[in-house]
Design an enzyme around this catalytic site. Sequence first.
Site, PDB file in Angstrom:
ATOM      1  N   THR A 289       0.883  -1.147   0.158  1.00 12.25           N
ATOM      2  CA  THR A 289       0.036  -0.111  -0.088  1.00 12.25           C
ATOM      3  C   THR A 289       0.856   1.340   0.053  1.00 12.25           C
ATOM      4  OG1 THR A 289       0.173   0.467   2.536  1.00 12.25           O
ATOM      5  CG2 THR A 289      -1.656  -1.071   1.632  1.00 12.25           C
ATOM      6  N   ASP A 290       0.340   2.281  -0.474  1.00 12.67           N
ATOM      7  CA  ASP A 290       1.079   3.526   0.115  1.00 12.67           C
ATOM      8  C   ASP A 290       0.726   3.728   1.516  1.00 12.67           C
ATOM      9  OD1 ASP A 290       2.498   5.786  -0.089  1.00 12.67           O
ATOM     10  OD2 ASP A 290       1.217   6.840  -1.711  1.00 12.67           O
ATOM     11  N   TYR A 291       1.651   4.808   2.097  1.00 18.00           N
ATOM     12  CA  TYR A 291       1.482   5.035   3.449  1.00 18.00           C
ATOM     13  C   TYR A 291       0.056   5.296   4.267  1.00 18.00           C
ATOM     14  CZ  TYR A 291       4.054   7.204   7.309  1.00 18.00           C
ATOM     15  OH  TYR A 291       5.011   7.486   8.516  1.00 18.00           O
TER      16      TYR A 291
END
Length: 744
Positions: A289-291
């Site tokens: 995932t992104d952050y």
Amino acid sequence: MTLFRFIKIAFFLSSLWLIQPATAQNYRPSAGIDARVDALLSRMTLDEKIGQLTLYTTDWGSTGPTIREGYKNDIRSGACGNLFNSHTTEFVRELQKVAVEETRLKIPLLFGFDVIHGYKTIFPIPLGEAASWDLEAIEKSARVAATEATAAGLNWTYAPMVDIGRDPRWGRVMEGGGEDTWLGCRIAEARVRGIQGKKLGDPDAMLACVKHFAGYGAPIAGRDYNTVDMSERYFREYYLPPYEAAVRAGAATVMTSFNDYDGVPATGNKFLLDQILRKEWGFEGFVVTDYTSINEMVNHGVVANDKEAGELSLNAGVDMDMQGAVYQRFLKQSMQEGKVTQAQIDEGVRRVLRLKFELGLFEDPYKYCNAAREKATLFSPENRAAARDVARKSIVLLKNEKQALPLKKGQKIALIGPLAENKSELIGNWNGAGNANDCVSLREGLAGNELLFAKGCDLVGEDKTGFAEALRLAAQSDVVVVVVGEGAMMSGEAAARADLGLPGVQEDLVLELVKTGKPVVVVLMNGRPLAIPRIAESATAILETWWLGTEAGNAIADVLYGVYNPSGKLPMTFPRSVGQVPIFYNERNTGRPYDPNSKWTSKYIDSPNSPQWPFGFGLSYTTFSYKELKASPELTVLRGTPTLERARIQVSVQVTNTGKVAGEEVVQLYIRDLVGSVTRPVKELKGFKKILLQPGETRELKFTLTEKDLSFYRRDMTFGTEPGEYEIMVGGDSEALTKVKVKL
Ligand code: BGC
């Protein structure tokens, strides 16, 4: 069989051929790896498995690197299997030691970092490098970055970012390859090759992570993280191909994006992650995932809480949770409740472990932790020379009147502007472990020449008290070089701008300098296309230099003095005003195409449609002419009948250097499908060649347009060609084109 029916079958066959998922270049697990993965998997507890799907950041305090105690304990217990933002051989060794000496199964950690345009030796920002249209140079830049990063403990970078950017308000256009899909694909491939090297497992190869999947570059109104919504046709045609190109070039990992697409956040979007990425493109690496983008699906309003968010994302196809701690906190419970399955978790773990084996971490978990190698590799003279080379190639000459450039030896220069001796901004945003003090400022780059220096004003703010001194020095000079632009942090993540002009009073400073009557050379430093019509109109010469990194000052001086003849071309359209945005060259014709003499056409009442500088534009100290453009179709003859299957168009053109100095030209090839079953762009880039020509030299260039180049998503969404007439256009930018027509 009628010819029509025959051609239809040929289309069908050709689209089957085109959607074959696997090509030789996709990442594929090496022989024997799966047996090792399964043997390890069979010994793992559920908590340890979830640990492999968990990624946490470490911090970098003023005294050096730190890790939160809780995370260190998580490594020890096996609850955290991967880290990011930890680098240097010393820190990585310390943390890897915990994983391989203090955990039950001794599984090594992955170490990720945003190595976006260099690790210690900083190269131009990616948008700047895209302006070089030099794929070898771009690959080399990524290679040097990977060589340095792997020497400093890292084995995974969150690059390349391949999001198409057509809206310069969006700050992250600085991290990408610009507005064009075809160019974006080639850059994506070059960067993946550079990052991953010859083969994963080599000591200087690291995992690439293609981001942000998908469509992150098209947020409404250019505002970061905003909603993305467009037709599937448009999405597949313009936005998806660079991600696919990166995957097919072997990218081992993919990062989801923060935005939603068609109402579903990318991090929980099965259509994107399962249907397109895995099924259509045959991706076999892992998805991160992104952050905290799992958690953010609660804000998006598609799930009620973090636990449901984790279920949505695992079910959609996300393997690893970056920083959200959602998998760690809830996945076990979700499995017990039957919301996700053991098999899904196992599959994610397999994908992560495979790549750890692939890198050779089980044989030597410290393979990237050799302090002597780190010392010898980082910021080496060869790496700096490579950075200077790429930096020079990334500069775009936008205007050059009265032959103001190149500067003549012996001229007295008034060097003015808030960025003229600045170092801190030159490394740009996402600058790895780069050190601003290592950068060569333009003042340093020009040292040895007669310089009068005044700052004139700050980057921001209203203070004009420095103007007087700047104007006084300008009056004493032969030529003014004024260095203005944005601050490095004005582009990048969470840095959307509603105004695309120069911040503060910089424009006023330039206009005042112009009034002195001296030739004024404007050097721009910025991370996005700017809208600066008054400067475009009045400056004598303009040089776009982006953020060029460590060697910025030397590279710009090379171009100012003609040691290097500029050859960069804009990878994004520069608008005249924010009101024209989004603006891009490959638009469709509309039913009422622009006609300056008719009100009832697609236009503004207060601005021309045309941009300030078009896509592909850039001047040189020499000039080029184009002639003898020829295009001939080649239809494959199948059982006596000509068909479009495997159709090609052969194109040739003669290019001459008509000036007095040697120079490089980016010869660009565009096509237009004049009548299609759906509306088609007025032009689309389909190839280019960058060539060096001596004064007076002519070269014939040949291009082959393949079936893939001529294909698009037809009315029924199959991908393929259609018979009919095409316009073939060649030239030095997307507007100055010579044309021929050809019938398929
Ligand atoms: C960015 C990513 C980046 C990640 C890790 C996020 O905020 O969107 O591009 O890779 O942080 O630093």
